[in-house]
Design a protein around this motif. Structure first.
Motif, short mmCIF file in Angstrom:
data_model
loop_
_atom_site.label_atom_id
_atom_site.label_comp_id
_atom_site.label_asym_id
_atom_site.label_seq_id
_atom_site.Cartn_x
_atom_site.Cartn_y
_atom_site.Cartn_z
N THR A 219 26.75 65.90 124.64
CA THR A 219 25.76 65.66 123.59
C THR A 219 25.79 66.76 122.55
N ILE A 220 25.83 68.01 123.00
CA ILE A 220 25.88 69.13 122.06
C ILE A 220 27.20 69.16 121.30
N ALA A 221 28.29 68.79 121.96
CA ALA A 221 29.59 68.76 121.29
C ALA A 221 29.62 67.75 120.14
N ALA A 222 28.78 66.72 120.23
CA ALA A 222 28.74 65.69 119.18
C ALA A 222 27.81 66.05 118.03
N MET A 223 27.06 67.16 118.17
CA MET A 223 26.14 67.57 117.11
C MET A 223 26.89 68.29 115.99
N ALA A 224 26.33 68.26 114.79
CA ALA A 224 26.89 69.03 113.68
C ALA A 224 26.80 70.52 113.99
N SER A 225 27.77 71.28 113.52
CA SER A 225 27.84 72.71 113.85
C SER A 225 26.57 73.45 113.42
N GLY A 226 26.02 73.09 112.28
CA GLY A 226 24.78 73.74 111.84
C GLY A 226 23.63 73.44 112.77
N ASP A 227 23.57 72.22 113.28
CA ASP A 227 22.51 71.85 114.22
C ASP A 227 22.68 72.58 115.54
N VAL A 228 23.92 72.79 115.93
CA VAL A 228 24.16 73.54 117.17
C VAL A 228 23.66 74.97 117.03
N GLU A 229 23.94 75.58 115.88
CA GLU A 229 23.47 76.96 115.67
C GLU A 229 21.95 77.02 115.63
N THR A 230 21.32 76.01 115.03
CA THR A 230 19.85 75.96 115.03
C THR A 230 19.33 75.82 116.46
N LEU A 231 19.97 74.96 117.23
CA LEU A 231 19.56 74.77 118.62
C LEU A 231 19.70 76.08 119.40
N LYS A 232 20.82 76.77 119.23
CA LYS A 232 21.02 78.04 119.93
C LYS A 232 19.91 79.04 119.57
N SER A 233 19.56 79.11 118.31
CA SER A 233 18.51 80.05 117.88
C SER A 233 17.18 79.71 118.51
N ARG A 234 16.88 78.42 118.58
CA ARG A 234 15.60 77.99 119.17
C ARG A 234 15.57 78.28 120.66
N VAL A 235 16.70 78.03 121.33
CA VAL A 235 16.75 78.31 122.77
C VAL A 235 16.66 79.80 123.03
N ARG A 236 17.37 80.59 122.22
CA ARG A 236 17.34 82.05 122.39
C ARG A 236 15.92 82.58 122.28
N ALA A 237 15.14 82.00 121.37
CA ALA A 237 13.77 82.46 121.19
C ALA A 237 12.90 82.18 122.41
N ARG A 238 13.28 81.22 123.23
CA ARG A 238 12.52 80.87 124.43
C ARG A 238 12.86 81.76 125.61
N LEU A 239 13.91 82.57 125.48
CA LEU A 239 14.44 83.31 126.62
C LEU A 239 14.51 84.81 126.32
N PRO A 240 13.41 85.50 126.42
CA PRO A 240 13.45 86.95 126.15
C PRO A 240 14.32 87.69 127.17
N ALA A 241 15.08 88.63 126.67
CA ALA A 241 15.96 89.42 127.53
C ALA A 241 15.27 90.72 127.91
N ASP A 242 15.77 91.33 129.00
CA ASP A 242 15.23 92.63 129.40
C ASP A 242 15.96 93.74 128.65
N GLY A 243 15.72 94.98 129.02
CA GLY A 243 16.31 96.10 128.32
C GLY A 243 17.82 96.16 128.39
N ASP A 244 18.40 95.47 129.37
CA ASP A 244 19.85 95.42 129.51
C ASP A 244 20.43 94.11 128.98
N ASP A 245 19.61 93.38 128.21
CA ASP A 245 20.00 92.09 127.61
C ASP A 245 20.18 90.98 128.63
N ARG A 246 19.78 91.23 129.87
CA ARG A 246 19.87 90.18 130.88
C ARG A 246 18.70 89.21 130.74
N ILE A 247 18.91 87.99 131.17
CA ILE A 247 17.88 86.96 131.13
C ILE A 247 17.60 86.50 132.55
N THR A 248 16.35 86.56 132.94
CA THR A 248 15.94 86.03 134.24
C THR A 248 15.15 84.76 134.00
#
Length: 262
Positions: A219-248
């Motif tokens: 599904t993501i492979a079929a999305m436009a590249s700009g939409d994929v980058e928007t999706l990545k940014s939105r997902v990243r905002a939901r997943l705060p990283a710790d001091g070592d950039d790890r995500i739990t």
């Protein structure tokens, strides 16, 4: 496992996406079942053998049979050192190729929502288990925010993108699971929640792992590249990283067990 347009045929990819999660939840699940050693088990929807391996390593079974519709997944399952004595075969959860009373315990690990007729699947589990035997399962809380891929799925839906869904999402609800077990005539039915945590090296680790999912990658492979980058940014905002950039990230499953009447 198969659910309409969702297919799981790549055992190695499944291992990275969901096999690790399955074993995290499966360990707690087996501790809760607390089975004696020497039992005859059937693992229905065994997929690439992630839970089957755990079962062999922790429960000292007399024998284990694994059933799954995907030959690709089964091929991967057969490569696991711990499952060399397991008998894997292609089959349907709603028509198990075994006689009645064949096993001491029947289990489904992360399968129930992919069975087109869950009641028929549970009836088959009960049919092949001996009187006094155990019928048990665990499934992600698909409707309550417990699915490991929810950070991506939530943002996809917010953008109007709808990846394929398993055919029987309601079967992940605790009350529905309880009804399925009691309707199948099982006694001593118990349920519990299982919460597990997984650490990713960083956001890219989480993102690239998620793309290997059969429901997300195409599904993501079929999305436009700009939409994929928007999706990545939105997902990243939901997943705060710790001091070592790890995500739990935490996921939650519903577990159930019952006993076939004597």
């Amino acid at each position: 496992m198969v659910g309409r347009t969702i297919r799981f045929d790549d055992g190695a990819a499944y291992e990275q996406v969901m096999g690790i999660w399955s074993q995290l939840a499966g360990g707690i699940f087996l501790d809760w079942l607390a089975p004696p050693s020497g039992l005859r088990w059937i693992d229905i929807g065994c997929g690439n053998g992630a839970f089957t391996e755990l079962l062999v390593e922790r429960c000292a079974p007399e024998e284990v049979h694994g059933i799954d519709p995907s030959e690709g997944q089964l091929a991967f399952a057969r490569t696991r050192p711990a499952t060399r004595r397991v008998e894997f075969r292609q089959g349907d959860a709603m028509a198990l190729p075994f006689p009645p009373d064949r096993f001491d315990a029947a289990v489904m690990a992360l399968v129930l929502v992919f069975v087109p007729e869950p009641a028929k699947g549970i009836a088959e589990m009960a049919r092949v288990v001996r009187p006094g035997g155990t019928v048990a399962a665990y499934m992600w809380d698909m409707l309550g925010g417990g699915f490991p891929l929810d950070p991506v799925l939530v943002e996809m839906r917010a953008m109007g993108v709808a990846p394929p869904r398993p055919p029987e999402m309601n079967a992940s609800r605790m009350d529905v699971m309880h009804d399925l077990w009691t309707d199948a005539g099982l006694d001593a039915v118990e349920t519990r929640e299982i919460t597990v945590h997984r650490i990713f090296a960083g956001f890219e680790d989480f993102w690239m792992t998620s793309l290997k999912a059969g429901s997300l990658g195409p599904t993501i492979a079929a999305m436009a590249s700009g939409d994929v980058e928007t999706l990545k940014s939105r997902v990243r905002a939901r997943l705060p990283a710790d001091g070592d950039d790890r995500i739990t990230y935490s996921a939650r499953a519903h577990a159930i067990k019952g006993r076939l009447p004597m």
